[in-house]
Design a protein around this motif. Structure first.
Motif, PDB file in Angstrom:
ATOM      1  N   ALA A  32       0.815  -1.213   0.000  1.00 54.49           N
ATOM      2  CA  ALA A  32       0.000   0.000   0.000  1.00 54.49           C
ATOM      3  C   ALA A  32       0.848   1.263   0.000  1.00 54.49           C
ATOM      4  O   ALA A  32       0.473   2.256   0.586  1.00 54.49           O
ATOM      5  CB  ALA A  32      -0.915  -0.019   1.219  1.00 54.49           C
ATOM      6  N   TYR A  33       2.014   1.236  -0.634  1.00 53.38           N
ATOM      7  CA  TYR A  33       2.866   2.412  -0.679  1.00 53.38           C
ATOM      8  C   TYR A  33       2.083   3.601  -1.221  1.00 53.38           C
ATOM      9  O   TYR A  33       1.304   3.481  -2.148  1.00 53.38           O
ATOM     10  CB  TYR A  33       4.089   2.161  -1.554  1.00 53.38           C
ATOM     11  N   GLY A  34       2.357   4.781  -0.663  1.00 53.58           N
ATOM     12  CA  GLY A  34       1.659   5.982  -1.084  1.00 53.58           C
ATOM     13  C   GLY A  34       0.768   6.543   0.014  1.00 53.58           C
ATOM     14  O   GLY A  34      -0.010   7.455  -0.216  1.00 53.58           O
ATOM     15  N   ALA A  61      16.242  -2.556   2.186  1.00 52.26           N
ATOM     16  CA  ALA A  61      15.449  -1.998   3.284  1.00 52.26           C
ATOM     17  C   ALA A  61      14.023  -2.534   3.225  1.00 52.26           C
ATOM     18  O   ALA A  61      13.435  -2.893   4.248  1.00 52.26           O
ATOM     19  CB  ALA A  61      15.450  -0.478   3.211  1.00 52.26           C
ATOM     20  N   LYS A  62      13.468  -2.600   2.033  1.00 50.21           N
ATOM     21  CA  LYS A  62      12.099  -3.099   1.867  1.00 50.21           C
ATOM     22  C   LYS A  62      12.002  -4.559   2.284  1.00 50.21           C
ATOM     23  O   LYS A  62      11.061  -4.966   2.967  1.00 50.21           O
ATOM     24  CB  LYS A  62      11.654  -2.933   0.419  1.00 50.21           C
ATOM     25  N   VAL A  63      12.985  -5.362   1.848  1.00 48.78           N
ATOM     26  CA  VAL A  63      12.976  -6.789   2.187  1.00 48.78           C
ATOM     27  C   VAL A  63      13.051  -6.980   3.703  1.00 48.78           C
ATOM     28  O   VAL A  63      12.337  -7.808   4.278  1.00 48.78           O
ATOM     29  CB  VAL A  63      14.148  -7.518   1.490  1.00 48.78           C
ATOM     30  N   LYS A  64      13.900  -6.200   4.342  1.00 53.15           N
ATOM     31  CA  LYS A  64      14.063  -6.320   5.795  1.00 53.15           C
ATOM     32  C   LYS A  64      12.767  -5.962   6.522  1.00 53.15           C
ATOM     33  O   LYS A  64      12.349  -6.652   7.464  1.00 53.15           O
ATOM     34  CB  LYS A  64      15.198  -5.408   6.259  1.00 53.15           C
ATOM     35  N   LEU A  65      12.111  -4.898   6.069  1.00 53.20           N
ATOM     36  CA  LEU A  65      10.896  -4.442   6.739  1.00 53.20           C
ATOM     37  C   LEU A  65       9.684  -5.310   6.431  1.00 53.20           C
ATOM     38  O   LEU A  65       8.647  -5.200   7.092  1.00 53.20           O
ATOM     39  CB  LEU A  65      10.604  -2.988   6.342  1.00 53.20           C
ATOM     40  N   GLU A  66       9.794  -6.154   5.433  1.00 58.89           N
ATOM     41  CA  GLU A  66       8.710  -7.083   5.116  1.00 58.89           C
ATOM     42  C   GLU A  66       8.859  -8.408   5.867  1.00 58.89           C
ATOM     43  O   GLU A  66       8.030  -9.299   5.736  1.00 58.89           O
ATOM     44  CB  GLU A  66       8.664  -7.325   3.609  1.00 58.89           C
ATOM     45  N   ASP A  67       9.910  -8.510   6.688  1.00 54.68           N
ATOM     46  CA  ASP A  67      10.164  -9.700   7.495  1.00 54.68           C
ATOM     47  C   ASP A  67       9.476  -9.521   8.855  1.00 54.68           C
ATOM     48  O   ASP A  67       9.848  -8.641   9.637  1.00 54.68           O
ATOM     49  CB  ASP A  67      11.671  -9.879   7.669  1.00 54.68           C
ATOM     50  N   SER A  68       8.471 -10.326   9.124  1.00 53.64           N
ATOM     51  CA  SER A  68       7.706 -10.193  10.374  1.00 53.64           C
ATOM     52  C   SER A  68       8.577 -10.397  11.609  1.00 53.64           C
ATOM     53  O   SER A  68       8.357  -9.748  12.641  1.00 53.64           O
ATOM     54  CB  SER A  68       6.533 -11.174  10.387  1.00 53.64           C
ATOM     55  N   LEU A  85       4.434  -3.954   6.528  1.00 57.94           N
ATOM     56  CA  LEU A  85       4.934  -2.684   5.996  1.00 57.94           C
ATOM     57  C   LEU A  85       3.868  -2.070   5.107  1.00 57.94           C
ATOM     58  O   LEU A  85       3.432  -2.673   4.130  1.00 57.94           O
ATOM     59  CB  LEU A  85       6.225  -2.922   5.200  1.00 57.94           C
ATOM     60  N   ALA A  86       3.437  -0.851   5.443  1.00 53.58           N
ATOM     61  CA  ALA A  86       2.394  -0.173   4.669  1.00 53.58           C
ATOM     62  C   ALA A  86       2.968   0.913   3.769  1.00 53.58           C
ATOM     63  O   ALA A  86       2.461   1.160   2.686  1.00 53.58           O
ATOM     64  CB  ALA A  86       1.356   0.431   5.606  1.00 53.58           C
ATOM     65  N   ASP A  87       4.031   1.574   4.212  1.00 51.31           N
ATOM     66  CA  ASP A  87       4.670   2.598   3.384  1.00 51.31           C
ATOM     67  C   ASP A  87       6.095   2.836   3.858  1.00 51.31           C
ATOM     68  O   ASP A  87       6.427   2.614   5.024  1.00 51.31           O
ATOM     69  CB  ASP A  87       3.880   3.908   3.438  1.00 51.31           C
ATOM     70  N   LEU A  88       6.911   3.280   2.923  1.00 54.91           N
ATOM     71  CA  LEU A  88       8.328   3.520   3.205  1.00 54.91           C
ATOM     72  C   LEU A  88       8.759   4.743   2.413  1.00 54.91           C
ATOM     73  O   LEU A  88       8.534   4.819   1.210  1.00 54.91           O
ATOM     74  CB  LEU A  88       9.159   2.295   2.797  1.00 54.91           C
ATOM     75  N   LYS A  89       9.380   5.699   3.105  1.00 57.03           N
ATOM     76  CA  LYS A  89       9.807   6.927   2.442  1.00 57.03           C
ATOM     77  C   LYS A  89      11.172   7.378   2.960  1.00 57.03           C
ATOM     78  O   LYS A  89      11.520   7.172   4.119  1.00 57.03           O
ATOM     79  CB  LYS A  89       8.802   8.053   2.708  1.00 57.03           C
ATOM     80  N   GLY A  90      11.925   8.014   2.065  1.00 58.76           N
ATOM     81  CA  GLY A  90      13.137   8.690   2.488  1.00 58.76           C
ATOM     82  C   GLY A  90      12.738  10.019   3.103  1.00 58.76           C
ATOM     83  O   GLY A  90      11.719  10.600   2.705  1.00 58.76           O
ATOM     84  N   MET A 149      15.175   7.463   6.712  1.00 58.43           N
ATOM     85  CA  MET A 149      14.019   6.769   6.145  1.00 58.43           C
ATOM     86  C   MET A 149      12.993   6.552   7.249  1.00 58.43           C
ATOM     87  O   MET A 149      13.360   6.384   8.411  1.00 58.43           O
ATOM     88  CB  MET A 149      14.416   5.404   5.549  1.00 58.43           C
ATOM     89  N   ILE A 150      11.717   6.584   6.877  1.00 63.43           N
ATOM     90  CA  ILE A 150      10.660   6.276   7.830  1.00 63.43           C
ATOM     91  C   ILE A 150       9.764   5.189   7.229  1.00 63.43           C
ATOM     92  O   ILE A 150       9.567   5.127   6.015  1.00 63.43           O
ATOM     93  CB  ILE A 150       9.812   7.514   8.196  1.00 63.43           C
ATOM     94  N   ALA A 151       9.244   4.328   8.090  1.00 61.63           N
ATOM     95  CA  ALA A 151       8.404   3.218   7.640  1.00 61.63           C
ATOM     96  C   ALA A 151       7.139   3.162   8.479  1.00 61.63           C
ATOM     97  O   ALA A 151       7.192   3.214   9.707  1.00 61.63           O
ATOM     98  CB  ALA A 151       9.160   1.896   7.754  1.00 61.63           C
ATOM     99  N   LEU A 152       6.009   3.075   7.801  1.00 62.41           N
ATOM    100  CA  LEU A 152       4.727   2.919   8.476  1.00 62.41           C
ATOM    101  C   LEU A 152       4.398   1.434   8.538  1.00 62.41           C
ATOM    102  O   LEU A 152       4.316   0.759   7.516  1.00 62.41           O
ATOM    103  CB  LEU A 152       3.625   3.656   7.705  1.00 62.41           C
ATOM    104  N   ILE A 153       4.236   0.925   9.746  1.00 65.27           N
ATOM    105  CA  ILE A 153       3.870  -0.475   9.965  1.00 65.27           C
ATOM    106  C   ILE A 153       2.432  -0.476  10.458  1.00 65.27           C
ATOM    107  O   ILE A 153       2.109   0.164  11.461  1.00 65.27           O
ATOM    108  CB  ILE A 153       4.794  -1.150  11.003  1.00 65.27           C
TER     109      ILE A 153
END
Length: 201
Positions: A32-34, A61-68, A85-90, A149-153
């Motif tokens: 659901a990026y965006g 970074a994406k692969v790591k954050l998709e690891d539960s 992982l719902a979104d990831l941004k620099g 970088m910030i990540a929405l979980i």
């Protein structure tokens, strides 16, 4: 006779080419990026500073954050089963910003009471940010160090309920390809019919 055979061969090649291209119209299942729509930063003295959000091209970074398992480790006891992982941004802050800094994030689909976590990368490791408040479409979060970088979980069920979850793959043929394939079939049928008539004559 030779022209009819050439036409038949051409139609067969066209049909095969179309069949091979069908797979190109199948999309994957994007996340659901965006959801991050904008951001503002407020320092301890109350001064507001501009924030720049950008796309992340780091696949690691994406692969790591998709690891539960990794999410459980970073989020700790605030982790809820089903979080993804719902979104990831620099993220870029002005050089003169003073920490801790509070970020006001405009987040699509988030509501008061949503089960979310905010992670940030400080250049060395991923850390859990302190969420100050969650309102409809707005999340206030505090960072102790400079996030690159910030990540929405977010809970996967809530994502689906908000109609912002993952999308199903699009499979099958587009209308244009279907029309072209139908034309190829008609072409082959016509060529075969003409060949048979020629042989009878």
């Amino acid at each position: 006779m030779k022209q009819i055979k050439r036409l038949t061969a051409l139609c067969i090649v066209l049909a095969l080419a179309l069949t091979m291209s069908i797979g190109a119209f199948a999309d994957g299942s994007p996340s659901a990026y965006g959801l991050f729509m904008g951001a503002r930063a407020r320092m301890g003295n109350g001064r507001m500073v501009n924030v720049t959000l950008s796309e992340v091209t780091d696949d690691n970074a994406k692969v790591k954050l998709e690891d539960s398992d990794f999410l459980k480790e970073v989020i700790g006891n605030e982790y809820v089963e089903g979080m993804v992982l719902a979104d990831l941004k620099g993220l870029t802050l002005p050089e003169d910003v003073e920490f801790p800094v509070t970020l006001e994030l405009d987040v699509n689909g988030v509501k008061a009471g949503s089960k979310i976590a905010l992670l940030y990368f400080d250049g060395t490791e991923w850390k859990k940010a302190t969420i100050e408040s969650i309102a409809d479409g707005l999340v206030a979060v505090t960072f102790e160090s400079n996030p690159t970088m910030i990540a929405l979980i977010m809970d996967e069920t809530e994502m689906a309920a908000a109609n912002i979850g993952t999308t199903s793959p699009k499979t099958g043929m587009s209308p244009i390809v279907m029309m072209a394939a139908f034309g190829a079939v008609v072409c082959i049928t016509g060529a075969v019919t003409l060949t048979k008539k020629k042989e009878h004559n």
